[in-house]
Design a protein around this motif. Structure first.
Motif, PDB file in Angstrom:
ATOM      1  N   SER A 236      12.006  21.268 -55.469  1.00 45.51           N
ATOM      2  CA  SER A 236      12.261  19.949 -56.059  1.00 45.51           C
ATOM      3  C   SER A 236      13.696  19.523 -55.785  1.00 45.51           C
ATOM      4  N   ALA A 237      14.622  20.472 -55.962  1.00 47.30           N
ATOM      5  CA  ALA A 237      16.025  20.141 -55.712  1.00 47.30           C
ATOM      6  C   ALA A 237      16.232  19.785 -54.242  1.00 47.30           C
ATOM      7  N   LYS A 262      10.704  10.373 -56.782  1.00 49.22           N
ATOM      8  CA  LYS A 262      11.928  10.896 -57.384  1.00 49.22           C
ATOM      9  C   LYS A 262      11.629  11.483 -58.756  1.00 49.22           C
ATOM     10  N   SER A 263      10.893  10.724 -59.564  1.00 55.31           N
ATOM     11  CA  SER A 263      10.678  11.233 -60.914  1.00 55.31           C
ATOM     12  C   SER A 263       9.711  12.419 -60.883  1.00 55.31           C
ATOM     13  N   PHE A 264       8.805  12.440 -59.896  1.00 48.75           N
ATOM     14  CA  PHE A 264       7.939  13.610 -59.745  1.00 48.75           C
ATOM     15  C   PHE A 264       8.784  14.856 -59.476  1.00 48.75           C
ATOM     16  N   LEU A 270      12.487  20.110 -63.432  1.00 49.33           N
ATOM     17  CA  LEU A 270      12.905  20.416 -64.806  1.00 49.33           C
ATOM     18  C   LEU A 270      11.908  21.373 -65.467  1.00 49.33           C
ATOM     19  N   ILE A 271      10.621  21.058 -65.331  1.00 50.60           N
ATOM     20  CA  ILE A 271       9.607  21.898 -65.994  1.00 50.60           C
ATOM     21  C   ILE A 271       9.682  23.332 -65.468  1.00 50.60           C
ATOM     22  N   GLU A 320      19.201   9.925 -66.215  1.00 53.83           N
ATOM     23  CA  GLU A 320      19.911   8.842 -65.540  1.00 53.83           C
ATOM     24  C   GLU A 320      19.164   8.342 -64.320  1.00 53.83           C
ATOM     25  N   SER A 321      18.034   8.997 -64.034  1.00 60.40           N
ATOM     26  CA  SER A 321      17.265   8.703 -62.834  1.00 60.40           C
ATOM     27  C   SER A 321      18.163   8.721 -61.594  1.00 60.40           C
ATOM     28  N   SER A 322      19.010   9.729 -61.523  1.00 60.37           N
ATOM     29  CA  SER A 322      19.896   9.848 -60.368  1.00 60.37           C
ATOM     30  C   SER A 322      19.624  11.183 -59.675  1.00 60.37           C
TER      31      SER A 322
END
Ligand code: HEC
Length: 462
Positions: A236-237, A262-264, A270-271, A320-322
């Motif tokens: 993901s990163a 991006k949010s996926f 994160l999860i 921050e959706s960044s």
């Protein structure tokens, strides 16, 4: 596997330390690579299925870019996947020599699965592009030649059929290669993890020398889950970094999709980062007590702290959706992988101390034999033993047997040890009353010890 056994040379304990460092290094290269390979392939398949379901081209494009991302270079697959795994086969063959464990063989099987998986993953990549080419050319065909055909009245049915046929073939090859690639990769990883875990758990050595012991153990299972969570997190990163850096490649994408992807990536990152500490703790619990040490605990605490940091960074980015911390998260994960490898290898060394001592003893034996073979010895050689073993059949001190009695011949050698040694090493004809003395094949140090013994005993007896 005979050739694996043959590859084993007895090693001194210093060499074994070196081998252990090399093994650590191999894993530090291998594990991040294989994690990102697995993560990208899984995500690529996920988005491909999504594309098939929804018919949306953008998912498909992303799926393709994901697989291109990890297959950017065949040399990398070789240097980071195949070579480290092959090195670990040979390193374990040395380190587990005489233990009766088949770990190197399982690692070799894991390597074969990895090679097959890489082959399939590359097929998946190329058929992805081929499929695009077919689609493109069919469209081109329709648009461009349909007009001409209408005018001329003849159609090139053959070409059309051929196009359709190979398009279909490529499609099914594409689907299968992706699925089997993933399965083979998982089998390879599981075998790898199971073997490494078995090697580290001496309490299972007696029962664990079959495949069953490799496949079914708590530690193998927890490490596998840890691997999967870590693979998703780091991938993901990597996705965030690769596609969402300023001007990094998703330009052609609509804003909605960019945001979705991006949010996926942020969410799944994160999860999985939040899930990871649980697996790290489980992995420590599943370890045999014999492998635990203060440094293993210490590094585990560092790993947990780094994970906390990584999940906070993911969290901040999601809020921050960044993507501003994506490269820091990648570095964090590379560090994490290194720490996890070091921790596990330390645990392996702690639990296999006895095995190392055994191999060192084996090396001692080997070294002794080697030295004896060349007549170099550090152990004192006993002249009396040599005399009683090699000379007594033909010589006594005062009686003639086959050779002359020593009290007759020794006077001329008194104070001339060198000459005596020379004779013993290479007997020449001396006395016509006796047959020649056969060469006894003694090594220089043995001849010297025998000569000394004879001179001393003669001095005492006369
Ligand atoms: C197979 C029988 C045999 C064995 C075993 C044997 N010798 Fe001899 N040795 C002889 C004979 C025969 C002679 C006499 C040779 C001659 O005079 O040419 C002799 C002579 C000698 C001599 C006298 C050489 C001289 O200058 O007159 C020495 C010293 C000697 N042996 C030492 C040894 C030692 C030490 C061993 C054991 C490592 C040994 N021998 C084992 C048969 C043997």
């Amino acid at each position: 596997m005979d050739f694996l056994e043959q590859s084993v040379l007895p090693q001194s304990s210093h060499h074994m330390v070196l081998l252990k460092y090399l093994l650590m290094l191999a894993f530090i290269l291998y594990i991040p690579y294989i994690s990102i390979l697995f993560g990208s392939l899984s995500y690529s398949l996920f988005f491909k299925r999504k594309a098939d379901k929804t018919g949306l081209k953008l998912y498909k494009k992303f799926s393709k870019e994901l697989i291109d991302m990890i297959t950017f270079n065949k040399g990398a697959a070789f240097a980071l996947g195949v070579v480290p795994l092959l090195s670990s086969v040979f390193a374990y063959a040395q380190l587990l020599h005489l233990s009766g464990l088949n770990v190197p063989v399982y690692l070799l099987i894991s390597l074969l699965f990895l090679i097959a998986a890489l082959f399939l993953i590359y097929t998946y990549k190329y058929t992805f592009h081929l499929k695009d080419i077919f689609e493109h050319s069919s469209r081109l065909y329709r648009d461009k030649y349909a007009e001409e055909e209408k005018e001329s009245g003849s159609t090139d049915e053959e070409l059309k059929e051929e196009l359709a046929y190979y398009h279909l073939k490529t499609g099914s090859m594409h689907k299968r290669s992706a699925l089997y690639g993933l399965i083979f990769l998982l089998v390879s990883v599981y075998l790898f993890i199971g073997s490494v875990q078995l090697a580290a758990d001496t309490s299972r050595w007696s029962e664990g020398s079959n495949l069953f012991g490799v496949l079914f153990s708590w530690s193998a299972l927890t490490y596998f889950l840890q691997f999967i969570a870590a693979a998703f997190a780091v991938t993901s990163a990597v996705i965030l970094y690769r596609f969402f850096r300023p001007n990094a490649g998703l330009e052609g994408y609509e804003e909605d999709y960019r945001e979705y992807i991006k949010s996926f990536a942020l969410r799944s990152g994160l999860i999985s980062t939040i899930a990871l500490p649980a697996f790290v703790v489980m992995a420590i619990i599943s370890k045999p007590v014999t492998s635990l040490s203060f440094s293993v605990f210490g590094i585990t605490v560092v790993v947990l702290a780094l994970l906390l940091l990584a999940s906070s960074l993911f969290y901040v980015m999601l809020k921050e959706s960044s993507v501003k911390f994506s490269s820091s998260v990648i570095y964090l994960f590379l560090l994490l992988f290194a720490f996890i490898v070091i921790k596990d290898q330390l645990a392996f060394y702690t639990s296999t101390k006895k095995q190392t001592a055994l191999l060192a003893a084996n090396y001692g034996e080997y070294e002794k034999k080697l030295k004896e073979q060349f007549g170099i010895s550090s152990a004192p050689i006993n002249g009396a033993d040599i005399f009683n073993g090699r000379c007594i059949a033909c010589h006594s001190f005062d009686k003639k047997i086959v050779g002359p009695p020593y009290n007759q011949i020794m006077p001329k050698y008194e104070g001339k040890k060198d000459q005596l040694v020379k004779y013993i090493m290479n007997p020449v004809k001396v006395d016509p009353e006796y047959p020649a003395m056969p060469n006894q094949g003694l090594k220089p140090n043995e001849a010297e010890a025998a000569a000394e013994y004879l001179l001393n005993t003669y001095k005492k007896e006369k």
